[in-house]
Design a protein around this motif. Structure first.
Motif, PDB file in Angstrom:
ATOM      1  N   GLY A  27       6.324  -0.305   3.820  1.00 50.98           N
ATOM      2  CA  GLY A  27       5.401  -0.209   4.659  1.00 50.98           C
ATOM      3  C   GLY A  27       4.071  -0.566   3.946  1.00 50.98           C
ATOM      4  N   THR A  28       2.992   0.071   4.343  1.00 52.12           N
ATOM      5  CA  THR A  28       1.635  -0.086   3.490  1.00 52.12           C
ATOM      6  C   THR A  28       1.516   0.808   2.105  1.00 52.12           C
ATOM      7  OG1 THR A  28       0.619  -0.206   5.751  1.00 52.12           O
ATOM      8  CG2 THR A  28      -0.939   0.137   3.805  1.00 52.12           C
ATOM      9  N   VAL A  29       1.418  -0.109   1.145  1.00 51.67           N
ATOM     10  CA  VAL A  29       1.319   0.458  -0.151  1.00 51.67           C
ATOM     11  C   VAL A  29       0.042  -0.152  -0.754  1.00 51.67           C
ATOM     12  CG1 VAL A  29       3.931   0.515  -0.470  1.00 51.67           C
ATOM     13  CG2 VAL A  29       2.679  -1.397  -1.154  1.00 51.67           C
ATOM     14  N   THR A  30      -0.390   0.447  -1.982  1.00 51.50           N
ATOM     15  CA  THR A  30      -1.476   0.035  -2.622  1.00 51.50           C
ATOM     16  C   THR A  30      -1.089  -1.293  -3.491  1.00 51.50           C
ATOM     17  OG1 THR A  30      -0.733   1.278  -4.658  1.00 51.50           O
ATOM     18  CG2 THR A  30      -1.971   2.484  -3.031  1.00 51.50           C
ATOM     19  N   SER A  31      -2.191  -1.774  -4.130  1.00 45.69           N
ATOM     20  CA  SER A  31      -2.129  -3.147  -4.686  1.00 45.69           C
ATOM     21  C   SER A  31      -1.360  -2.904  -6.100  1.00 45.69           C
ATOM     22  CB  SER A  31      -3.482  -3.638  -4.841  1.00 45.69           C
ATOM     23  OG  SER A  31      -4.225  -3.030  -5.413  1.00 45.69           O
ATOM     24  N   VAL A  32      -1.489  -1.540  -6.363  1.00 43.89           N
ATOM     25  CA  VAL A  32      -0.811  -1.452  -7.998  1.00 43.89           C
ATOM     26  C   VAL A  32       0.517  -0.874  -7.919  1.00 43.89           C
ATOM     27  CG1 VAL A  32      -3.332  -1.372  -8.864  1.00 43.89           C
ATOM     28  CG2 VAL A  32      -2.280   0.686  -7.956  1.00 43.89           C
ATOM     29  N   THR A  33       1.125  -0.623  -6.879  1.00 41.33           N
ATOM     30  CA  THR A  33       2.290  -0.215  -6.638  1.00 41.33           C
ATOM     31  C   THR A  33       3.261  -0.955  -7.410  1.00 41.33           C
ATOM     32  OG1 THR A  33       2.049   0.768  -4.442  1.00 41.33           O
ATOM     33  CG2 THR A  33       4.208   0.597  -5.164  1.00 41.33           C
ATOM     34  N   TRP A  73      -0.754  -6.819  -6.352  1.00 45.28           N
ATOM     35  CA  TRP A  73      -0.482  -7.453  -5.082  1.00 45.28           C
ATOM     36  C   TRP A  73      -2.081  -7.891  -4.439  1.00 45.28           C
ATOM     37  CZ3 TRP A  73       4.274  -8.271  -5.375  1.00 45.28           C
ATOM     38  CH2 TRP A  73       5.294  -7.468  -5.975  1.00 45.28           C
ATOM     39  N   THR A  74      -1.853  -8.563  -3.696  1.00 44.51           N
ATOM     40  CA  THR A  74      -3.106  -9.280  -3.111  1.00 44.51           C
ATOM     41  C   THR A  74      -3.206  -8.651  -1.673  1.00 44.51           C
ATOM     42  OG1 THR A  74      -2.210 -11.371  -3.848  1.00 44.51           O
ATOM     43  CG2 THR A  74      -4.110 -11.308  -2.211  1.00 44.51           C
ATOM     44  N   PRO A  75      -4.654  -7.959  -1.484  1.00 50.20           N
ATOM     45  CA  PRO A  75      -5.069  -7.025  -0.262  1.00 50.20           C
ATOM     46  C   PRO A  75      -4.638  -8.243   1.034  1.00 50.20           C
ATOM     47  CG  PRO A  75      -6.536  -6.825  -2.006  1.00 50.20           C
ATOM     48  CD  PRO A  75      -5.549  -7.856  -2.569  1.00 50.20           C
ATOM     49  N   ASP A  95       3.277  -3.978   2.795  1.00 48.47           N
ATOM     50  CA  ASP A  95       2.072  -4.946   2.985  1.00 48.47           C
ATOM     51  C   ASP A  95       1.075  -4.093   2.190  1.00 48.47           C
ATOM     52  OD1 ASP A  95       0.458  -3.158   5.333  1.00 48.47           O
ATOM     53  OD2 ASP A  95       2.554  -3.051   5.427  1.00 48.47           O
ATOM     54  N   ILE A  96       0.002  -4.938   1.738  1.00 45.28           N
ATOM     55  CA  ILE A  96      -1.080  -4.449   1.168  1.00 45.28           C
ATOM     56  C   ILE A  96      -2.293  -4.417   2.007  1.00 45.28           C
ATOM     57  CG2 ILE A  96      -2.565  -4.686  -0.961  1.00 45.28           C
ATOM     58  CD1 ILE A  96       0.357  -4.238  -1.409  1.00 45.28           C
ATOM     59  N   PRO A  97      -2.959  -3.353   2.316  1.00 48.80           N
ATOM     60  CA  PRO A  97      -4.291  -3.450   3.397  1.00 48.80           C
ATOM     61  C   PRO A  97      -5.310  -4.332   2.842  1.00 48.80           C
ATOM     62  CG  PRO A  97      -4.067  -1.332   2.256  1.00 48.80           C
ATOM     63  CD  PRO A  97      -2.999  -1.973   1.854  1.00 48.80           C
ATOM     64  N   TYR A  98      -6.188  -4.655   3.884  1.00 47.27           N
ATOM     65  CA  TYR A  98      -7.481  -5.392   3.437  1.00 47.27           C
ATOM     66  C   TYR A  98      -8.333  -4.329   2.811  1.00 47.27           C
ATOM     67  CZ  TYR A  98      -6.461  -9.730   5.615  1.00 47.27           C
ATOM     68  OH  TYR A  98      -5.730 -11.146   5.916  1.00 47.27           O
ATOM     69  N   GLU A  99      -9.291  -4.741   2.027  1.00 46.73           N
ATOM     70  CA  GLU A  99     -10.199  -3.665   1.395  1.00 46.73           C
ATOM     71  C   GLU A  99     -11.649  -4.309   1.827  1.00 46.73           C
ATOM     72  OE1 GLU A  99      -9.848  -4.483  -2.570  1.00 46.73           O
ATOM     73  OE2 GLU A  99      -8.070  -3.479  -2.753  1.00 46.73           O
ATOM     74  N   THR A 100     -12.278  -2.844   2.012  1.00 42.63           N
ATOM     75  CA  THR A 100     -13.849  -2.993   2.403  1.00 42.63           C
ATOM     76  C   THR A 100     -14.473  -2.349   1.480  1.00 42.63           C
ATOM     77  OG1 THR A 100     -13.383  -2.850   4.704  1.00 42.63           O
ATOM     78  CG2 THR A 100     -15.703  -2.206   4.127  1.00 42.63           C
ATOM     79  N   THR A 101     -15.171  -2.881   0.620  1.00 39.50           N
ATOM     80  CA  THR A 101     -15.885  -2.255  -0.707  1.00 39.50           C
ATOM     81  C   THR A 101     -17.352  -2.325  -0.707  1.00 39.50           C
ATOM     82  OG1 THR A 101     -15.900  -4.534  -1.758  1.00 39.50           O
ATOM     83  CG2 THR A 101     -13.847  -3.308  -2.120  1.00 39.50           C
ATOM     84  N   SER A 102     -17.959  -1.127  -1.302  1.00 41.36           N
ATOM     85  CA  SER A 102     -19.041  -1.121  -1.509  1.00 41.36           C
ATOM     86  C   SER A 102     -19.567  -0.436  -3.037  1.00 41.36           C
ATOM     87  CB  SER A 102     -19.878  -0.235  -0.704  1.00 41.36           C
ATOM     88  OG  SER A 102     -19.245   1.126  -0.884  1.00 41.36           O
TER      89      SER A 102
END
Length: 663
Positions: free
Chosen positions: A394-400, A459-461, A496-503
């Protein structure tokens, strides 16, 4: 009278024209549940006929175009037929192989039909026209297949065995031959080979190969022919749920019929050409649909002064071959190449069986190559069929980077032949990262109850991936066992790698700046918050990533692009560098503090006190003195003791410095 003669002539011509049948094989499998009450059945059929029975005749030029079409008639239901089912389909198939010297043309094809669930029925293909046989001359033919649409205890439908035999086997009279019946069961069920019985299974063939014996379990047929001529062989293959299932509880019945041609020769050498490579006989070759496989076939003659004159084979559709030529390095070896295009509708096992015939007339032992076209429905890898526990999914982080799959009670050994675990991108099935299990001994661990896989990719978001096992990960692919099979289902181990919203917010002692990024993001549904903070002595930066899983689109004004995430190795390098900087800075600070404190405080303050405390000494009347201050690096204390003098000097002076006085 003339009318009677003409009618008799027509009857004779018609009767002669029907003597063209050379054998058949009919198998089946359930493709899917076409509705809540029906299933879709696929029939796989193979038939051989007299070479010129259908025109235009089959040639090397017509086969790639799937021409000509061979056969006439249909397969019909004859016993316990489900309501509405009478004819299953036509027996007409495209030509896939031929032999002019042995006067046959053979073809293979498939068709589908719907039938209700939980049915069991028998269908046959029958007519008149076996060619002249030593026994049962001009016999009627009939082949019978039994189909069942019940679900098995495993929850899966049955796949009937597929039997692949050459259309004809050439035997020397009075010589004993042991012939292997080539059976492939995509379910890996136990099976048996039986003699066909009765008019439904074999027409009116009766005792057609006297003296032959059949090992029902190992499926080997032994025969010593006494009379030259043609013999028809009729067998039925049955498969079972378990090796101990009662004989009558078979899951299916599959017919196979083919021909022996027996000849006599005074030549003492009767061993035919042998297959010597390039691949191992019966080797399983796993292919992806819509790809082409090429290999070389090498046959070596066994009799002196002989050569290979022809090839007898049974070919799956999509297989073509080059002309037979002599090996330029060995005149006893004859070679040709085959090209096999793996069609998606051929998933499962497809056997190419062949043998060479030498100039004496000896036919060599047949050999087969097993092409397995990959599909989740026929791949029986135990990790896949048992749905073994694996994580993360399922959903994992980009550095898994750590992935684990349990193997249950079975312990698997690392294979010795190159095979890969692949991380594939779902959108185009491309390899993003792969590991060779033979050489990657630290990144792929074969433990007693699990496999542990380590990846080193960011992994690519927004991307979706899945883990793919090549054949041979658990056992050698050539063994054709369940454990040797690949895992190709993209739904088995997806992530899958979730999209990122960054600030980013940066604060310093003098200014404060806020930067945002203009991006259009698709925000996923399941919320995950990851916070990474980097701190220095002057500036604090905080980066917060918020991910969700819906399809909402947001727009953020951009003034500056933020930096990419730091990797683990970069973070470690920063920590080590910061530590070294602090250590060096501390030592320098201590050094300068010691130097200036000693110089300013000890020297000036100490000397003034010493001079002012002297009794009766007029400083202005004293000669000029030079004072040199030497600081001991090791912080040793030196003590100066003055002699008993008059009140002009103190009686005792103790210092932590060394003072030299020069006149």
């Amino acid at each position: 009278m003339w009318i009677d003669i003409v009618l008799l002539f027509i009857i004779i011509i018609d009767h002669a024209s029907t003597k063209h049948y050379r054998g058949s094989m009919i198998s089946w499998r359930v493709l899917n549940e076409s509705s809540s009450t029906n299933v879709l059945i696929e029939i796989l059929q193979r038939h051989a006929w007299k070479y010129d029975a259908y025109t235009p005749v089959c040639t090397g030029l017509t086969i790639p175009n799937r021409l000509p079409l061979l056969g006439a008639g249909s397969i019909k239901c004859v016993s316990t037929c489900p309501t509405g089912l009478s004819t299953l389909g036509s027996v007409q198939v495209p030509c896939t192989g031929y032999s002019i010297s042995e006067q046959y043309a053979a073809g293979e094809g498939r068709f589908t039909f719907n039938v209700r669930k939980n049915a069991s029925f028998v269908a046959t293909f029958s007519d008149k026209g076996w060619f002249l046989l030593v026994y049962s001359a001009d016999a009627d033919w009939s082949v019978a297949v039994q189909i069942q649409t019940y679900k098995r205890p495993s929850g899966r439908y049955n796949n009937a065995p597929v039997v692949t035999m050459l259309p004809i086997y050439i035997l020397r009279r009075l010589k004993t031959y042991v012939l292997k019946i080539n059976v492939a069961d995509n379910d890996f069920d136990p099976y048996q080979c039986l003699w066909s019985n009765g008019t439904r299974q074999c027409g009116n063939l009766t005792d057609n190969i006297p003296g032959a014996t059949l090992n029902e379990t190992s499926c080997y047929l032994t025969f010593t022919p006494n009379i030259s001529g043609y013999y028809a062989v009729a067998l039925t293959i049955v498969d079972y749920e378990t090796p101990t299932s009662p004989p009558s509880s078979y899951l299916s019945q599959v017919p196979i019929q083919f021909v022996f041609r027996v000849y006599d020769s005074p030549n003492p050498c009767w061993t035919g050409p042998l297959y010597v490579g390039d691949l191992l006989a019966d080797k399983c070759i796993y292919l992806t649909a819509n790809t082409t496989f090429k290999t070389r076939i090498r046959l070596q003659v066994q009799c002196p002064k002989s050569n290979v004159t022809s090839i007898i084979s049974v070919n799956p559709p999509g297989l073509t071959n080059t002309e037979l030529v002599t090996d330029p390095f060995d005149p006893t070896i004859f070679i040709y190449f085959i090209y096999y295009f793996a069609s998606a509708d051929q998933y499962g096992q497809n056997l190419y069986c062949f043998s060479g015939v030498d100039s004496i007339g000896n036919q060599g032992a047949s050999a087969c190559l097993r092409f397995i076209i990959e599909s989740p429905s026929v791949l029986m890898n135990p990790l896949y069929t048992q749905n073994m526990t694996r994580f993360p999914m399922g959903t994992v982080t980009s550095v898994t980077s750590i992935w684990t799959i349990f193997t249950g009670n079975d312990e698997y050994m690392r294979p010795s032949i190159e095979s890969y675990i692949r991380f594939k991108r779902l959108s185009d099935n491309a390899d993003v990262f792969r590991l060779n299990v033979v050489t990657e001994t630290t990144n792929v661990l074969y433990l007693s109850d699990r496999l542990v896989i380590t990846s080193n990719v960011l992994w690519t978001p927004g991307e979706q991936y899945y883990i793919y096992f090549d054949s041979g990960i658990l056992a050698l692919a050539s063994t054709c066992t369940k454990s040797s099979m690949p895992i190709v289902d993209s739904t088995f181990w997806p992530f899958d790698i979730p999209y990122e919203t960054t600030s980013s917010t940066t604060t310093s002692t003098s200014t404060t700046s806020v930067t945002s990024t203009l991006r259009i993001r698709t925000i996923p549904s399941q919320r995950t918050i990851v916070t990474r903070t980097t701190t220095t002595s002057m500036t604090t930066s905080t980066l917060t990533t918020v991910t969700e899983a819906s399809t909402t689109t947001i727009t953020i004004l951009s003034a500056k692009k933020i930096a990419a995430h730091l990797t683990i190795s970069e973070i470690i390098a920063i920590i080590i560098g910061s530590g070294l900087f602090l250590i060096i800075s501390s030592k320098l600070l201590i050094y300068f503090l010691r130097y200036y404190v000693i110089k300013t405080i000890v020297l000036h303050y100490g000397l003034e006190k010493q001079i002012s405390s002297s009794n009766g000494i007029d400083l202005l009347s004293q000669p000029t003195h030079q004072y040199k201050l030497a600081t001991n690096k090791r912080a040793q204390n030196y003590t100066y003791h003055g002699n008993n003098r008059s009140n002009s000097e103190p009686s005792s002076i103790s210092k932590t410095v060394l003072i030299d006085m020069d006149d």
